[in-house]
Design a protein around this motif. Sequence first.
Motif, PDB file in Angstrom:
ATOM      1  N   ALA A  23     -19.225 -20.102 -20.428  1.00 47.93           N
ATOM      2  CA  ALA A  23     -19.005 -19.310 -21.639  1.00 47.93           C
ATOM      3  C   ALA A  23     -20.328 -18.792 -22.220  1.00 47.93           C
ATOM      4  CB  ALA A  23     -18.204 -20.128 -22.658  1.00 47.93           C
ATOM      5  N   SER A  24     -20.548 -18.997 -23.503  1.00 48.15           N
ATOM      6  CA  SER A  24     -21.697 -18.373 -24.176  1.00 48.15           C
ATOM      7  C   SER A  24     -23.037 -19.042 -23.891  1.00 48.15           C
ATOM      8  CB  SER A  24     -21.456 -18.328 -25.689  1.00 48.15           C
ATOM      9  OG  SER A  24     -20.530 -17.319 -26.001  1.00 48.15           O
ATOM     10  N   LEU A  25     -23.063 -20.122 -23.116  1.00 48.16           N
ATOM     11  CA  LEU A  25     -24.360 -20.602 -22.649  1.00 48.16           C
ATOM     12  C   LEU A  25     -25.028 -19.526 -21.797  1.00 48.16           C
ATOM     13  CD1 LEU A  25     -23.829 -24.344 -21.630  1.00 48.16           C
ATOM     14  CD2 LEU A  25     -23.901 -23.296 -23.885  1.00 48.16           C
ATOM     15  N   SER A  26     -24.211 -18.581 -21.306  1.00 45.68           N
ATOM     16  CA  SER A  26     -24.739 -17.458 -20.520  1.00 45.68           C
ATOM     17  C   SER A  26     -25.814 -16.696 -21.284  1.00 45.68           C
ATOM     18  CB  SER A  26     -23.592 -16.498 -20.167  1.00 45.68           C
ATOM     19  OG  SER A  26     -22.534 -17.160 -19.515  1.00 45.68           O
ATOM     20  N   LYS A  27     -25.709 -16.658 -22.601  1.00 48.21           N
ATOM     21  CA  LYS A  27     -26.667 -15.882 -23.401  1.00 48.21           C
ATOM     22  C   LYS A  27     -28.096 -16.402 -23.230  1.00 48.21           C
ATOM     23  CE  LYS A  27     -23.358 -14.393 -26.946  1.00 48.21           C
ATOM     24  NZ  LYS A  27     -22.127 -14.892 -26.317  1.00 48.21           N
ATOM     25  N   SER A  28     -28.254 -17.715 -23.086  1.00 41.21           N
ATOM     26  CA  SER A  28     -29.587 -18.277 -22.904  1.00 41.21           C
ATOM     27  C   SER A  28     -30.216 -17.774 -21.604  1.00 41.21           C
ATOM     28  CB  SER A  28     -29.524 -19.807 -22.885  1.00 41.21           C
ATOM     29  OG  SER A  28     -28.944 -20.304 -24.060  1.00 41.21           O
ATOM     30  N   PHE A  29     -29.399 -17.617 -20.573  1.00 36.90           N
ATOM     31  CA  PHE A  29     -29.890 -17.129 -19.290  1.00 36.90           C
ATOM     32  C   PHE A  29     -30.265 -15.653 -19.373  1.00 36.90           C
ATOM     33  CE2 PHE A  29     -27.413 -20.858 -18.313  1.00 36.90           C
ATOM     34  CZ  PHE A  29     -28.110 -21.470 -17.285  1.00 36.90           C
ATOM     35  N   THR A  30     -29.434 -14.872 -20.061  1.00 35.18           N
ATOM     36  CA  THR A  30     -29.739 -13.454 -20.232  1.00 35.18           C
ATOM     37  C   THR A  30     -31.033 -13.285 -21.004  1.00 35.18           C
ATOM     38  OG1 THR A  30     -27.373 -12.928 -20.203  1.00 35.18           O
ATOM     39  CG2 THR A  30     -28.851 -11.269 -21.127  1.00 35.18           C
ATOM     40  N   ALA A  31     -31.224 -14.108 -22.045  1.00 36.72           N
ATOM     41  CA  ALA A  31     -32.455 -14.032 -22.830  1.00 36.72           C
ATOM     42  C   ALA A  31     -33.671 -14.335 -21.959  1.00 36.72           C
ATOM     43  CB  ALA A  31     -32.386 -15.001 -24.006  1.00 36.72           C
ATOM     44  N   LEU A  32     -33.544 -15.311 -21.062  1.00 33.95           N
ATOM     45  CA  LEU A  32     -34.673 -15.637 -20.192  1.00 33.95           C
ATOM     46  C   LEU A  32     -35.001 -14.462 -19.268  1.00 33.95           C
ATOM     47  CD1 LEU A  32     -35.624 -18.905 -18.562  1.00 33.95           C
ATOM     48  CD2 LEU A  32     -35.354 -16.937 -17.067  1.00 33.95           C
ATOM     49  N   ALA A  33     -33.970 -13.778 -18.765  1.00 31.62           N
ATOM     50  CA  ALA A  33     -34.211 -12.616 -17.905  1.00 31.62           C
ATOM     51  C   ALA A  33     -34.976 -11.535 -18.669  1.00 31.62           C
ATOM     52  CB  ALA A  33     -32.885 -12.066 -17.392  1.00 31.62           C
ATOM     53  N   VAL A  34     -34.617 -11.322 -19.931  1.00 33.57           N
ATOM     54  CA  VAL A  34     -35.344 -10.345 -20.749  1.00 33.57           C
ATOM     55  C   VAL A  34     -36.791 -10.782 -20.928  1.00 33.57           C
ATOM     56  CG1 VAL A  34     -35.508  -9.298 -23.038  1.00 33.57           C
ATOM     57  CG2 VAL A  34     -33.269  -9.540 -21.950  1.00 33.57           C
ATOM     58  N   MET A  35     -37.012 -12.063 -21.157  1.00 29.89           N
ATOM     59  CA  MET A  35     -38.373 -12.553 -21.346  1.00 29.89           C
ATOM     60  C   MET A  35     -39.216 -12.395 -20.088  1.00 29.89           C
ATOM     61  SD  MET A  35     -38.535 -13.298 -24.484  1.00 29.89           S
ATOM     62  CE  MET A  35     -40.213 -13.933 -24.453  1.00 29.89           C
ATOM     63  N   GLN A  36     -38.605 -12.469 -18.921  1.00 30.30           N
ATOM     64  CA  GLN A  36     -39.343 -12.192 -17.689  1.00 30.30           C
ATOM     65  C   GLN A  36     -39.874 -10.765 -17.684  1.00 30.30           C
ATOM     66  OE1 GLN A  36     -36.353 -13.197 -14.719  1.00 30.30           O
ATOM     67  NE2 GLN A  36     -37.443 -15.079 -14.198  1.00 30.30           N
ATOM     68  N   LEU A  37     -39.051  -9.823 -18.154  1.00 28.63           N
ATOM     69  CA  LEU A  37     -39.478  -8.427 -18.218  1.00 28.63           C
ATOM     70  C   LEU A  37     -40.549  -8.240 -19.289  1.00 28.63           C
ATOM     71  CD1 LEU A  37     -35.960  -6.742 -17.883  1.00 28.63           C
ATOM     72  CD2 LEU A  37     -37.685  -7.051 -16.093  1.00 28.63           C
ATOM     73  N   VAL A  38     -40.466  -9.025 -20.366  1.00 29.68           N
ATOM     74  CA  VAL A  38     -41.503  -8.976 -21.397  1.00 29.68           C
ATOM     75  C   VAL A  38     -42.834  -9.433 -20.801  1.00 29.68           C
ATOM     76  CG1 VAL A  38     -42.282  -9.987 -23.579  1.00 29.68           C
ATOM     77  CG2 VAL A  38     -39.897  -9.255 -23.328  1.00 29.68           C
TER      78      VAL A  38
END
Length: 463
Positions: free
Chosen positions: A56-71
């Motif tokens: 479920a919404s634990l997925s958001k933590s993973f998406t945030a990490l992917a964005v931080m990789q691009l940062v």
Amino acid sequence: MSAARLDAFAERYVERTGLPGATVAVTEGRETVLTAGYGRTSDGAPLTADSPMRIASLSKSFTALAVMQLVEAGRVELDRPVQRYLPEFRVADPRGGRITVRHLLDQSSGMSDRTFPDASRPDQPQSLKEAVAQLRTAGLSADPGSEWNYHNPNYHVAARLVEKVGGLPFGSYMRREVFAPAGMDDTVALESSGAPSPGLANGFVRAYGADIALPEPDHFSAGSGGMVSTAEDMARWLVLQQSGGRSATGERVVSAASVAEMHAPSSHDGRSALGWMRREPEEGDHARLPQTWHGGALSTYSSYQFLVPETGYGVAVLLNTGIALTEEDSARLVDGLLALTEGRTPPEGGSSLWKVDAVFGVLTAATVALGVCGVLRSGDWARRRRGRPLWRTAGRLLAYLVPPGLLAVFQPAVDILLGGRDGTWLQRFYAIPAELSFLVLASFVCLGVVAVRVTALAREKRR
């Protein structure tokens, strides 16, 4: 804390509460203390630490990490407008141009379920590109950065940003850049909440003391809630969070600075972070420690992840039951594991759901019986009111309109109680089947009694 004691508590807890199944991961620093499964799947197989579960919404933590990789790669800046990287992102409010990447990740974009009810939309998107395009009709309920509103489309936009800047479909990016280097080989990113995945069984809805296996209602959730994982993989995820962005094998997935950024409370409210939430002990509560956490709730699955910086422990619990409004069994399982890691006494456990359902079961049966009686005696009822003032008779019938009236306002009332969160009728039913069954049945019974009695009154008048 010994693995044996944690394991014994979790096993006993699941047994005592009647939860159909749960998988658990407990870590301390870089070490995995416990991964285990308890109970069964809807296919009858025993749950293990390798059983796939919707997170479920634990997925958001993973998406945030992917964005931080691009940062980190210098391809995205957190405090730049989203439109700089994703020109296709537009909302029906000129303030939308001020929404930054950070606003998406800490849920302060100004978008909300009140201005764009995505869950109940009949035209569910089929891709991230389509999900972002639909937001052109979305309004804003607050200035960007000024107010926290939990809204899944924030993470649809973030996931679209990942695939647009990262140059890969979102699921492929997550598999190659996040899951693989983290050692999470059994974790996948799906586009919808009910999408099938190898080895994944249907979850359960709990009603009238029974666990009923049902398919998850399908709605678009790429980046926000569509991921599937295991307790083993979640242990690796917790270790990564507690090891400054390194996997259990030492591979660098993201920098320590990025992990700290994701866990840090946002300035606008202090309770949310980037893909995570913050929880501070309430005043006078010396039993709890500050936590970094996130929860997830679907109709047939639910999940929790907690990090406790002061102790170095991490806990993840995945359950194959949805969140019910009358049930706290799943949350108390996590509380118990955390209590043990902090030297506190865990709750014993013991479900109260059956008591609530029993009450509503009795009320439902009584309503049907009284309704049948009211219909059968409608002729006598009408004859006794021959010659009485019409307003008095109408007043007696008005009471029967209370259940239909409550049913009519049920959806908007629940939306308000849940802080404006949107949901479909099916999602609401899965959450409170006994209560909603009673209200629906009572409404039809009362309308039937009114219809029959009005007909009987008209017949008496003609006579």
